[in-house]
Design a protein around this motif. Structure first.
Motif, PDB file in Angstrom:
ATOM      1  N   LEU A  29      -4.537 -35.318  24.640  1.00 14.29           N
ATOM      2  CA  LEU A  29      -5.957 -35.070  24.890  1.00 14.29           C
ATOM      3  C   LEU A  29      -6.294 -35.275  26.365  1.00 14.29           C
ATOM      4  CD1 LEU A  29      -8.759 -34.384  23.821  1.00 14.29           C
ATOM      5  CD2 LEU A  29      -9.065 -36.820  23.264  1.00 14.29           C
ATOM      6  N   ALA A  30      -5.678 -36.270  26.999  1.00 17.57           N
ATOM      7  CA  ALA A  30      -5.928 -36.508  28.427  1.00 17.57           C
ATOM      8  C   ALA A  30      -5.464 -35.323  29.263  1.00 17.57           C
ATOM      9  CB  ALA A  30      -5.227 -37.788  28.873  1.00 17.57           C
ATOM     10  N   ARG A  31      -4.309 -34.780  28.945  1.00 21.67           N
ATOM     11  CA  ARG A  31      -3.829 -33.588  29.656  1.00 21.67           C
ATOM     12  C   ARG A  31      -4.768 -32.414  29.438  1.00 21.67           C
ATOM     13  NH1 ARG A  31       2.423 -34.086  27.587  1.00 21.67           N
ATOM     14  NH2 ARG A  31       3.265 -35.375  29.274  1.00 21.67           N
ATOM     15  N   HIS A  32      -5.228 -32.259  28.214  1.00 18.12           N
ATOM     16  CA  HIS A  32      -6.182 -31.208  27.881  1.00 18.12           C
ATOM     17  C   HIS A  32      -7.475 -31.393  28.671  1.00 18.12           C
ATOM     18  CE1 HIS A  32      -7.742 -28.024  25.353  1.00 18.12           C
ATOM     19  NE2 HIS A  32      -8.682 -28.790  24.834  1.00 18.12           N
ATOM     20  N   ALA A  33      -7.954 -32.632  28.733  1.00 15.69           N
ATOM     21  CA  ALA A  33      -9.188 -32.931  29.463  1.00 15.69           C
ATOM     22  C   ALA A  33      -9.036 -32.625  30.946  1.00 15.69           C
ATOM     23  CB  ALA A  33      -9.565 -34.401  29.260  1.00 15.69           C
ATOM     24  N   GLU A  34      -7.888 -32.955  31.509  1.00 14.89           N
ATOM     25  CA  GLU A  34      -7.636 -32.671  32.919  1.00 14.89           C
ATOM     26  C   GLU A  34      -7.712 -31.177  33.187  1.00 14.89           C
ATOM     27  OE1 GLU A  34      -4.696 -34.856  35.729  1.00 14.89           O
ATOM     28  OE2 GLU A  34      -3.533 -33.305  34.685  1.00 14.89           O
ATOM     29  N   PHE A 222     -19.469 -33.758  18.640  1.00 15.54           N
ATOM     30  CA  PHE A 222     -18.770 -33.129  17.529  1.00 15.54           C
ATOM     31  C   PHE A 222     -19.116 -31.643  17.576  1.00 15.54           C
ATOM     32  CE2 PHE A 222     -19.593 -37.492  16.446  1.00 15.54           C
ATOM     33  CZ  PHE A 222     -18.354 -37.934  15.985  1.00 15.54           C
ATOM     34  N   ALA A 223     -18.202 -30.870  18.135  1.00 12.36           N
ATOM     35  CA  ALA A 223     -18.464 -29.448  18.354  1.00 12.36           C
ATOM     36  C   ALA A 223     -17.438 -28.606  17.604  1.00 12.36           C
ATOM     37  CB  ALA A 223     -18.421 -29.126  19.846  1.00 12.36           C
ATOM     38  N   ALA A 224     -17.910 -27.533  17.018  1.00 11.32           N
ATOM     39  CA  ALA A 224     -17.044 -26.603  16.284  1.00 11.32           C
ATOM     40  C   ALA A 224     -17.673 -25.225  16.364  1.00 11.32           C
ATOM     41  CB  ALA A 224     -16.855 -27.062  14.843  1.00 11.32           C
ATOM     42  N   GLU A 225     -17.093 -24.274  15.661  1.00  6.63           N
ATOM     43  CA  GLU A 225     -17.594 -22.899  15.755  1.00  6.63           C
ATOM     44  C   GLU A 225     -18.942 -22.728  15.087  1.00  6.63           C
ATOM     45  OE1 GLU A 225     -15.848 -21.329  17.887  1.00  6.63           O
ATOM     46  OE2 GLU A 225     -14.397 -22.972  17.785  1.00  6.63           O
ATOM     47  N   THR A 226     -19.247 -23.573  14.087  1.00  7.99           N
ATOM     48  CA  THR A 226     -20.531 -23.503  13.389  1.00  7.99           C
ATOM     49  C   THR A 226     -21.127 -24.902  13.282  1.00  7.99           C
ATOM     50  OG1 THR A 226     -19.619 -23.845  11.166  1.00  7.99           O
ATOM     51  CG2 THR A 226     -19.684 -21.564  11.995  1.00  7.99           C
ATOM     52  N   ALA A 230     -19.132 -28.561  12.384  1.00  4.91           N
ATOM     53  CA  ALA A 230     -19.257 -29.715  13.275  1.00  4.91           C
ATOM     54  C   ALA A 230     -19.758 -30.941  12.511  1.00  4.91           C
ATOM     55  CB  ALA A 230     -20.195 -29.390  14.432  1.00  4.91           C
ATOM     56  N   HIS A 231     -20.732 -30.752  11.635  1.00  5.98           N
ATOM     57  CA  HIS A 231     -21.228 -31.875  10.848  1.00  5.98           C
ATOM     58  C   HIS A 231     -20.148 -32.417   9.912  1.00  5.98           C
ATOM     59  CE1 HIS A 231     -25.493 -32.287  11.930  1.00  5.98           C
ATOM     60  NE2 HIS A 231     -25.459 -30.980  12.167  1.00  5.98           N
ATOM     61  N   LEU A 232     -19.297 -31.551   9.411  1.00  5.92           N
ATOM     62  CA  LEU A 232     -18.186 -32.014   8.591  1.00  5.92           C
ATOM     63  C   LEU A 232     -17.230 -32.880   9.417  1.00  5.92           C
ATOM     64  CD1 LEU A 232     -16.802 -31.960   5.832  1.00  5.92           C
ATOM     65  CD2 LEU A 232     -15.584 -29.889   6.571  1.00  5.92           C
ATOM     66  N   LEU A 233     -16.943 -32.473  10.656  1.00  9.68           N
ATOM     67  CA  LEU A 233     -16.105 -33.294  11.535  1.00  9.68           C
ATOM     68  C   LEU A 233     -16.726 -34.673  11.734  1.00  9.68           C
ATOM     69  CD1 LEU A 233     -15.103 -30.800  14.398  1.00  9.68           C
ATOM     70  CD2 LEU A 233     -13.740 -31.476  12.416  1.00  9.68           C
ATOM     71  N   HIS A 311      -6.453 -33.684  15.065  1.00  5.13           N
ATOM     72  CA  HIS A 311      -6.262 -33.680  16.514  1.00  5.13           C
ATOM     73  C   HIS A 311      -6.626 -32.330  17.134  1.00  5.13           C
ATOM     74  CE1 HIS A 311      -4.746 -34.682  20.422  1.00  5.13           C
ATOM     75  NE2 HIS A 311      -3.772 -33.796  20.368  1.00  5.13           N
ATOM     76  N   ALA A 312      -6.234 -31.236  16.503  1.00  2.00           N
ATOM     77  CA  ALA A 312      -6.555 -29.913  17.046  1.00  2.00           C
ATOM     78  C   ALA A 312      -8.071 -29.700  17.080  1.00  2.00           C
ATOM     79  CB  ALA A 312      -5.882 -28.823  16.218  1.00  2.00           C
ATOM     80  N   ALA A 313      -8.766 -30.145  16.042  1.00  5.35           N
ATOM     81  CA  ALA A 313     -10.228 -30.019  16.018  1.00  5.35           C
ATOM     82  C   ALA A 313     -10.862 -30.892  17.088  1.00  5.35           C
ATOM     83  CB  ALA A 313     -10.754 -30.403  14.639  1.00  5.35           C
TER      84      ALA A 313
END
Length: 331
Positions: A29-34, A222-226, A230-233, A311-313
Motif C-alpha cells: 500500500l505504501a508503494r501504491h500511495a507513493e 471508504f471509496a468504491a465504484e458505487t 463503499a458502504h459495504l466496505l 487488500h485490493a479494495a
C-alpha cells in the motif's frame, strides 16, 4: 489550492490473515500511495491487539521507508508515555540518518493499550503526567547539542526530525500551540472536540518549532465504484469498532451487508457517531464530501485512513481518494 494528502495505516490484520500478510500489505500500500502522489505514509503504535500489526512502529517505519523511494514515512504516532525520550530520539535519529528528509515523528499522549499492557511495557500509565516534559526533552535530543549537554542522542542529535503533536482532546491542541508544533487531530475516531481544538490551536499558537500553525485533519475513507459498495466496505470498520468498545478487539471482520445481525442499533449508532468524519461512496460522492470537510475545517493537510478487509479494495479506495484530491487541487 495545493493541499498535501497522506495515509494513516495501522497495518490491520483481517480475519483469516497472518501478521506477515498484514505487514506485506502495508508495504504494498505504501508503494501504491507513493505512485499516487500521497505525501506521507504514517503508521500508528498499538499494543496487545490481534487486529493490528504495527506495534513495533519504528521497525516497521524503517522497513516501509526501505521499500519506497520518495514518500515521507513516519509515526502517527509514537505513544510517548510508553518510551524514554532518549530511546525515541535514537530510533528516529537513526531512521532520519538512513532515510534523510523522509522521516516524521508524531507523538501521542495515550498509552495506546490497556493498563496491564502498559505495565508490561515497563513505563506505566503515570508517565502520561510527564508528557509535556517528555516532549520537551525529546525535542532537545533531536535538536542541536549544547556545549554543556551531558547526555546526547547518537544518532538523533542535530537531525531535527519533524515532530507533530497528535491529539483527540484540547490538551494536545494547547501543548502544540504552546510549543509551536504542527498538530494532527484524531478526528477519524474521536471527533467530538475537533472544532474547538482547531480554534484553540490556531488562536494560541506561538512560533516555536514551526513559524506558523499547521493543522492536519484525519478522515476515514471508504471509496468504491458505487455508494452501496463503499458502504459495504465500511461495515468492517463499524463492526470492528463495536467489538473494540465491547472489549473484544480482534482481527478486522469481513464486510457485513446487515450490521444489525452482529450489533445492536445502539452500538451501531455509537460507532457511526465516533467515525462520522468520513468520506464514503462513489468517486463523485467522496470528492464532494472531501470538499465539504476541507471547506469546513480549513486544514493545511489531510490524512486519510480506512480499515478495509480486502487488500485490493483498500488500494482502490485510496486510489479514488488520490484522484479526488487531485481534482480538488485543480480547482
Amino acid at each position: 489550492m495545493t493541499l498535501p494528502y497522506s495515509i494513516l495505516d495501522l497495518a490491520p490484520i483481517p480475519q483469516g490473515a497472518t501478521v506477515a500478510e498484514a505487514l506485506a500489505h502495508s508495504v504494498d500500500l505504501a508503494r501504491h500511495a507513493e505512485a499516487l502522489g500521497y505525501h506521507r505514509y504514517w503508521l500508528a503504535e498499538h499494543h496487545n491487539s490481534t487486529g493490528i500489526a504495527s506495534a513495533a512502529t519504528a521497525v516497521l517505519i524503517g522497513h516501509v521507508a526501505g521499500q519506497t523511494s520518495t514518500i515521507r514515512v513516519g509515526a502517527g504516532g509514537i505513544m510517548l508515555p510508553n518510551h524514554a525520550p532518549l530511546q525515541v530520539a535514537e530510533a528516529f535519529g537513526t531512521l532520519a540518518t538512513l532515510y534523510p528528509g523522509r522521516i516524521d515523528l508524531g507523538l501521542g499522549r495515550a498509552p495506546g493499550t490497556d493498563g496491564l499492557t502498559a505495565q508490561a511495557l515497563r513505563r506505566g500509565v503515570l508517565n502520561a503526567d510527564r508528557f509535556p516534559e517528555d516532549v520537551i526533552e525529546l525535542l532537545g535530543f533531536l535538536g542541536d547539542a549544547s556545549a554543556d549537554q551531558p547526555v546526547k542522542a547518537v544518532p538523533g542529535q542535530g537531525t531535527h526530525v519533524p515532530v507533530w503533536m497528535l491529539g483527540s482532546s484540547l490538551f494536545g491542541a494547547q501543548l502544540a500551540a504552546h510549543l509551536g508544533l504542527p498538530y494532527a487531530f484524531a478526528s477519524h475516531f474521536a471527533p467530538d472536540m475537533l472544532a474547538e481544538a482547531i480554534e484553540i490551536y490556531r488562536a494560541r499558537f506561538r512560533p516555536g518549532v514551526t513559524a506558523a500553525p499547521r493543522f492536519m485533519l484525519a478522515v476515514n475513507l471508504f471509496a468504491a465504484e458505487t455508494d452501496a459498495a463503499a458502504h459495504l466496505l465500511r461495515s468492517s470498520m463499524i463492526h470492528g469498532f463495536v467489538n473494540l468498545r465491547r472489549g473484544q478487539a480482534g482481527p478486522l471482520p469481513p464486510p457485513c451487508a446487515d450490521l444489525t445481525t452482529v450489533a445492536s442499533s445502539a452500538e451501531i449508532a455509537m460507532a457511526e457517531r465516533a467515525l462520522r468524519v468520513v468520506a464514503v461512496g462513489s468517486p463523485a460522492t467522496v470528492e464532494a464530501r472531501l470538499r465539504a470537510l476541507i471547506a469546513q475545517y480549513r486544514p493545511d493537510e489531510l490524512i486519510l485512513t480506512g480499515h478495509i478487509f480486502d487488500h485490493a479494495a483498500r488500494k482502490r479506495s485510496f486510489e479514488i481518494g488520490a484522484q479526488a484530491m487531485a481534482r480538488i487541487a485543480r480547482g
